[in-house]
Design a protein around this motif. Structure first.
Motif, PDB file in Angstrom:
ATOM      1  N   ALA A 299       6.441 -12.813  27.149  1.00 48.51           N
ATOM      2  CA  ALA A 299       5.344 -12.706  26.132  1.00 48.51           C
ATOM      3  C   ALA A 299       4.114 -12.370  26.710  1.00 48.51           C
ATOM      4  CB  ALA A 299       5.516 -15.104  26.121  1.00 48.51           C
ATOM      5  N   LEU A 300       3.491 -13.097  27.899  1.00 45.32           N
ATOM      6  CA  LEU A 300       2.236 -12.595  27.963  1.00 45.32           C
ATOM      7  C   LEU A 300       2.544 -10.677  28.683  1.00 45.32           C
ATOM      8  CD1 LEU A 300       1.329 -14.598  31.117  1.00 45.32           C
ATOM      9  CD2 LEU A 300       0.225 -14.583  28.868  1.00 45.32           C
ATOM     10  N   LEU A 301       3.061  -9.823  28.691  1.00 45.81           N
ATOM     11  CA  LEU A 301       3.351  -9.259  29.325  1.00 45.81           C
ATOM     12  C   LEU A 301       3.214  -7.613  27.662  1.00 45.81           C
ATOM     13  CD1 LEU A 301       6.240  -8.231  32.765  1.00 45.81           C
ATOM     14  CD2 LEU A 301       3.427  -7.466  31.618  1.00 45.81           C
ATOM     15  N   LEU A 302       4.094  -8.132  26.987  1.00 41.52           N
ATOM     16  CA  LEU A 302       4.574  -7.937  25.003  1.00 41.52           C
ATOM     17  C   LEU A 302       3.000  -8.166  24.594  1.00 41.52           C
ATOM     18  CD1 LEU A 302       7.644  -9.130  23.901  1.00 41.52           C
ATOM     19  CD2 LEU A 302       7.551  -7.118  24.854  1.00 41.52           C
ATOM     20  N   PHE A 303       1.971  -8.823  24.726  1.00 43.12           N
ATOM     21  CA  PHE A 303       0.788  -9.535  24.588  1.00 43.12           C
ATOM     22  C   PHE A 303      -0.024  -8.429  24.672  1.00 43.12           C
ATOM     23  CE2 PHE A 303      -3.314 -11.523  24.668  1.00 43.12           C
ATOM     24  CZ  PHE A 303      -3.747 -11.365  22.686  1.00 43.12           C
ATOM     25  N   GLY A 304      -0.048  -7.832  26.306  1.00 38.77           N
ATOM     26  CA  GLY A 304      -1.173  -6.993  26.894  1.00 38.77           C
ATOM     27  C   GLY A 304      -0.821  -6.037  26.721  1.00 38.77           C
ATOM     28  N   VAL A 305       0.267  -5.442  26.387  1.00 36.27           N
ATOM     29  CA  VAL A 305       0.211  -3.867  25.668  1.00 36.27           C
ATOM     30  C   VAL A 305       0.307  -4.041  24.209  1.00 36.27           C
ATOM     31  CG1 VAL A 305       2.303  -2.800  25.629  1.00 36.27           C
ATOM     32  CG2 VAL A 305       2.586  -3.685  27.464  1.00 36.27           C
ATOM     33  N   TYR A 306       0.363  -4.630  23.824  1.00 38.02           N
ATOM     34  CA  TYR A 306      -0.044  -5.230  22.266  1.00 38.02           C
ATOM     35  C   TYR A 306      -1.829  -4.497  21.755  1.00 38.02           C
ATOM     36  CZ  TYR A 306      -1.398  -7.072  17.497  1.00 38.02           C
ATOM     37  OH  TYR A 306      -2.102  -6.630  16.146  1.00 38.02           O
ATOM     38  N   VAL A 307      -2.577  -5.511  22.351  1.00 37.44           N
ATOM     39  CA  VAL A 307      -3.704  -5.246  22.422  1.00 37.44           C
ATOM     40  C   VAL A 307      -4.197  -3.795  22.966  1.00 37.44           C
ATOM     41  CG1 VAL A 307      -5.819  -6.607  24.105  1.00 37.44           C
ATOM     42  CG2 VAL A 307      -3.761  -7.829  23.183  1.00 37.44           C
ATOM     43  N   LEU A 308      -3.853  -3.682  24.354  1.00 36.10           N
ATOM     44  CA  LEU A 308      -4.061  -2.199  24.720  1.00 36.10           C
ATOM     45  C   LEU A 308      -3.593  -1.047  23.149  1.00 36.10           C
ATOM     46  CD1 LEU A 308      -2.576  -2.022  28.392  1.00 36.10           C
ATOM     47  CD2 LEU A 308      -5.109  -2.219  27.193  1.00 36.10           C
ATOM     48  N   CYS A 309      -2.368  -1.471  22.792  1.00 34.25           N
ATOM     49  CA  CYS A 309      -1.732  -0.317  22.081  1.00 34.25           C
ATOM     50  C   CYS A 309      -2.388  -0.464  20.520  1.00 34.25           C
ATOM     51  CB  CYS A 309      -0.420  -0.495  21.141  1.00 34.25           C
ATOM     52  SG  CYS A 309       0.460   0.170  22.197  1.00 34.25           S
ATOM     53  N   MET A 310      -3.487  -1.416  19.448  1.00 35.83           N
ATOM     54  CA  MET A 310      -4.505  -1.715  19.117  1.00 35.83           C
ATOM     55  C   MET A 310      -6.030  -1.530  19.701  1.00 35.83           C
ATOM     56  SD  MET A 310      -2.712  -2.816  16.821  1.00 35.83           S
ATOM     57  CE  MET A 310      -3.770  -2.515  15.655  1.00 35.83           C
ATOM     58  N   TYR A 311      -6.060  -1.676  20.903  1.00 37.58           N
ATOM     59  CA  TYR A 311      -7.361  -0.885  20.924  1.00 37.58           C
ATOM     60  C   TYR A 311      -7.865   0.109  20.800  1.00 37.58           C
ATOM     61  CZ  TYR A 311     -10.957  -0.022  24.254  1.00 37.58           C
ATOM     62  OH  TYR A 311     -12.370   0.073  24.506  1.00 37.58           O
ATOM     63  N   TRP A 312      -6.457   1.063  21.615  1.00 39.45           N
ATOM     64  CA  TRP A 312      -6.697   2.111  21.195  1.00 39.45           C
ATOM     65  C   TRP A 312      -6.961   2.849  19.996  1.00 39.45           C
ATOM     66  CZ3 TRP A 312      -3.149   5.617  18.627  1.00 39.45           C
ATOM     67  CH2 TRP A 312      -3.189   6.766  18.421  1.00 39.45           C
ATOM     68  N   TYR A 313      -6.029   2.297  18.396  1.00 41.57           N
ATOM     69  CA  TYR A 313      -5.511   2.415  17.410  1.00 41.57           C
ATOM     70  C   TYR A 313      -7.271   1.959  17.160  1.00 41.57           C
ATOM     71  CZ  TYR A 313      -3.944   2.319  12.553  1.00 41.57           C
ATOM     72  OH  TYR A 313      -4.354   2.418  11.687  1.00 41.57           O
ATOM     73  N   ILE A 314      -7.511   1.466  16.750  1.00 44.82           N
ATOM     74  CA  ILE A 314      -9.119   0.675  16.447  1.00 44.82           C
ATOM     75  C   ILE A 314     -10.299   1.643  16.947  1.00 44.82           C
ATOM     76  CG2 ILE A 314     -10.670  -1.055  15.568  1.00 44.82           C
ATOM     77  CD1 ILE A 314      -8.416  -1.580  14.814  1.00 44.82           C
ATOM     78  N   PHE A 315     -10.460   1.989  18.540  1.00 44.02           N
ATOM     79  CA  PHE A 315     -11.264   2.832  19.514  1.00 44.02           C
ATOM     80  C   PHE A 315     -10.965   4.410  18.661  1.00 44.02           C
ATOM     81  CE2 PHE A 315     -11.691  -1.671  20.411  1.00 44.02           C
ATOM     82  CZ  PHE A 315     -13.585  -2.690  19.457  1.00 44.02           C
ATOM     83  N   HIS A 316     -10.251   4.736  19.430  1.00 43.88           N
ATOM     84  CA  HIS A 316     -10.058   5.774  19.511  1.00 43.88           C
ATOM     85  C   HIS A 316      -8.952   7.233  19.053  1.00 43.88           C
ATOM     86  CE1 HIS A 316     -11.684   4.871  23.538  1.00 43.88           C
ATOM     87  NE2 HIS A 316     -10.713   3.785  23.536  1.00 43.88           N
ATOM     88  N   SER A 317      -8.440   6.342  17.809  1.00 47.55           N
ATOM     89  CA  SER A 317      -7.649   7.181  16.927  1.00 47.55           C
ATOM     90  C   SER A 317      -8.013   7.617  16.479  1.00 47.55           C
ATOM     91  CB  SER A 317      -6.300   5.860  17.052  1.00 47.55           C
ATOM     92  OG  SER A 317      -6.864   4.905  15.480  1.00 47.55           O
ATOM     93  N   GLY A 318      -9.457   7.836  15.846  1.00 40.63           N
ATOM     94  CA  GLY A 318     -10.145   8.633  14.385  1.00 40.63           C
ATOM     95  C   GLY A 318      -9.555   7.835  12.792  1.00 40.63           C
ATOM     96  N   GLY A 319      -9.113   8.177  12.304  1.00 36.32           N
ATOM     97  CA  GLY A 319      -9.490   8.058  11.446  1.00 36.32           C
ATOM     98  C   GLY A 319     -10.566   7.247  10.155  1.00 36.32           C
ATOM     99  N   GLY A 320     -10.749   7.021   8.919  1.00 36.83           N
ATOM    100  CA  GLY A 320     -11.379   6.181   8.298  1.00 36.83           C
ATOM    101  C   GLY A 320     -12.721   7.153   7.591  1.00 36.83           C
ATOM    102  N   THR A 321     -12.298   8.587   8.223  1.00 29.70           N
ATOM    103  CA  THR A 321     -13.663   9.618   7.459  1.00 29.70           C
ATOM    104  C   THR A 321     -13.985   9.820   6.195  1.00 29.70           C
ATOM    105  OG1 THR A 321     -11.855  11.074   7.992  1.00 29.70           O
ATOM    106  CG2 THR A 321     -13.528  10.840   9.641  1.00 29.70           C
TER     107      THR A 321
END
Length: 437
Positions: A5-27
């Protein structure tokens, strides 16, 4: 299972961090650049920068906070904390209601302490960006009130649910839903006069001239309203808001004093007309009906999931049977997951209703320019993101993004009478800001 559960949560957090801060969008779409909906036209460079930065952090926290709660519930179960709390509560008294109260107090206190750092970070973030003006002692006071209000509600709900489970292990979810109907209506009825005043002071609108205009508008819309209330929010926030709350004789039109201080009368009247649109189109009743339908489905799914999980993994979750109050964190976990999963649908319906209310307000007041400037000021006051990323819009936005709202209200509702207005003339202060840039 805890490590997984901790590992899955950690992977999820990294994915969301990339999506929010580095995936672009919102232009801003090219077709809307330079129009009244483009934030460059009404926000300074500093406001644009702070808005983008603040919105990304808030969005990231939203997508992390809810799964973090799931992880906490799961750990409370597999580490035997819930079972321990149940043993402590049952050993202190033979009265079932007191046992429930003792268990819920221990669980609520643990959750409050564990999640406090995240809540404090959110508070400090809002204050550092100039949104919150609330002092720490006032914020803590509101947090303590939240704790006891939530505890009181949980005590009633949990006591009823687990009593019904013992009476009918197969149909408890249906009986619970039947009782949800009067309970929901009762809470909505007492909210404006019992719960809301615990947090803020409400009093009749001091500006009687503005109140007369609002009541006149309500009369045009055939809305029975006798008083408009204002609430002292300036000591807590710089954000703007207005709303209609309650049902029946306790229904109220409420304006934040920040809204009164920073918007013109025409802008306030448009916002009031928007809230009246919800009343005229009976959105509150559609909302209650939708909530009750989702609750029915959610309770049914929760009952199915709890029975299956306890039957298959009860030894891991430290739960012997569903009727044990120690299974309550599992109920919270499942219902929270289902609620989160339902957000895209419920938010979509809410955004549609908000757009309808905007259109109604335009048809009632005819104040398109005031509507645009009101939305622009709302955007600036809350450092709102005008065009969020897709997942953010689906899961977070109960209102249409400001880019859509400003563009839509700048168009003529009745296209047969007038061509759509693509751009609203800028006021003098906005022109001066553009000249500075």
């Amino acid at each position: 299972m805890g490590i997984v559960a901790l590992l899955l949560f950690g992977v999820y957090v990294l994915c969301m961090y990339w999506y929010i801060f580095h995936s672009g969008g919102g232009t801003i779409p090219r077709a809307l650049q330079g129009t009244a909906a483009d934030p460059v036209m009404f926000m300074s460079e500093k406001e644009l920068y702070l808005s983008g930065e603040y919105s990304k952090i808030r969005n990231f926290l939203f997508f992390v906070a809810t799964p973090l709660e799931w992880l906490v519930y799961f750990m409370i179960l597999i580490m035997g904390v819930s079972r321990y709390f149940e043993k402590v509560a049952t050993s202190q008294t033979k009265w079932k209601l007191l046992q429930n109260a003792g268990y819920l107090f221990l669980l609520s206190l643990l959750l409050y302490v564990v999640l406090f750092p995240l809540d404090y970070y959110r508070y400090n973030l809002s204050k550092s960006y100039g949104i919150s003006t609330q002092g720490f002692s006032s914020w803590m006071r509101d947090g303590i009130i939240d704790f006891w209000v939530s505890f009181g509600m949980s005590f009633i709900i949990v006591s009823v649910i687990y009593w019904l489970i013992k009476k009918s292990a197969k149909r408890w979810w249906l009986y619970t839903w039947f009782l949800t109907i009067p309970f929901t209506i009762f809470v909505m009825f007492i909210q404006p006069v019992v719960i809301d005043p615990l947090y803020n002071d409400f009093y009749p609108l001091k500006n009687k001239e503005l109140e007369a205009k609002i009541l006149s508008l309500a009369e045009q819309a055939n809305i029975p309203a006798e008083h408009v209330y204002e609430v002292n929010m300036a000591e807590k926030t710089n954000a703007l808001n207005a709303y209609v709350t309650g049902i029946g004789s306790n229904s109220r039109i409420v304006l934040w004093d920040t809204t009164l201080n920073r918007l013109t009368d025409n802008e306030i009247l448009f916002i009031m007309a928007h809230e009246m649109g919800h009343y005229v189109e009976k959105h509150i009743y559609f909302g209650i009906a939708g909530y009750l339908l989702l609750t029915l489905l959610g309770l049914w799914l929760s009952a199915k999931c709890m029975r299956w999980l306890i039957g298959r993994h009860g030894h891991v979750l430290k739960i012997k049977k569903i009727s044990d109050i120690g299974s309550y964190p599992l109920f919270l976990l499942i219902t929270s997951v289902l609620l989160f999963a339902s957000n895209p649908l419920s938010n979509y319906i809410s955004r549609y209703q908000e757009m309808r209310a905007d259109q109604y307000a335009i048809s009632l007041t005819g104040e398109r320019e005031s509507a645009v400037t009101a939305f622009q000021k709302l955007t600036i006051s809350g450092l709102s993101e005008v065009n969020p990323q897709l997942l953010v819009k689906w899961f977070r936005y109960t209102h249409p993004p400001m880019l859509e709202r400003i563009y839509k209200v700048a168009e003529n509702v009745d296209e047969k009478k007038e061509e759509p207005l693509k751009e609203v003339p800028l006021k003098e202060e906005q022109k001066k800001e553009q000249q500075k840039k």
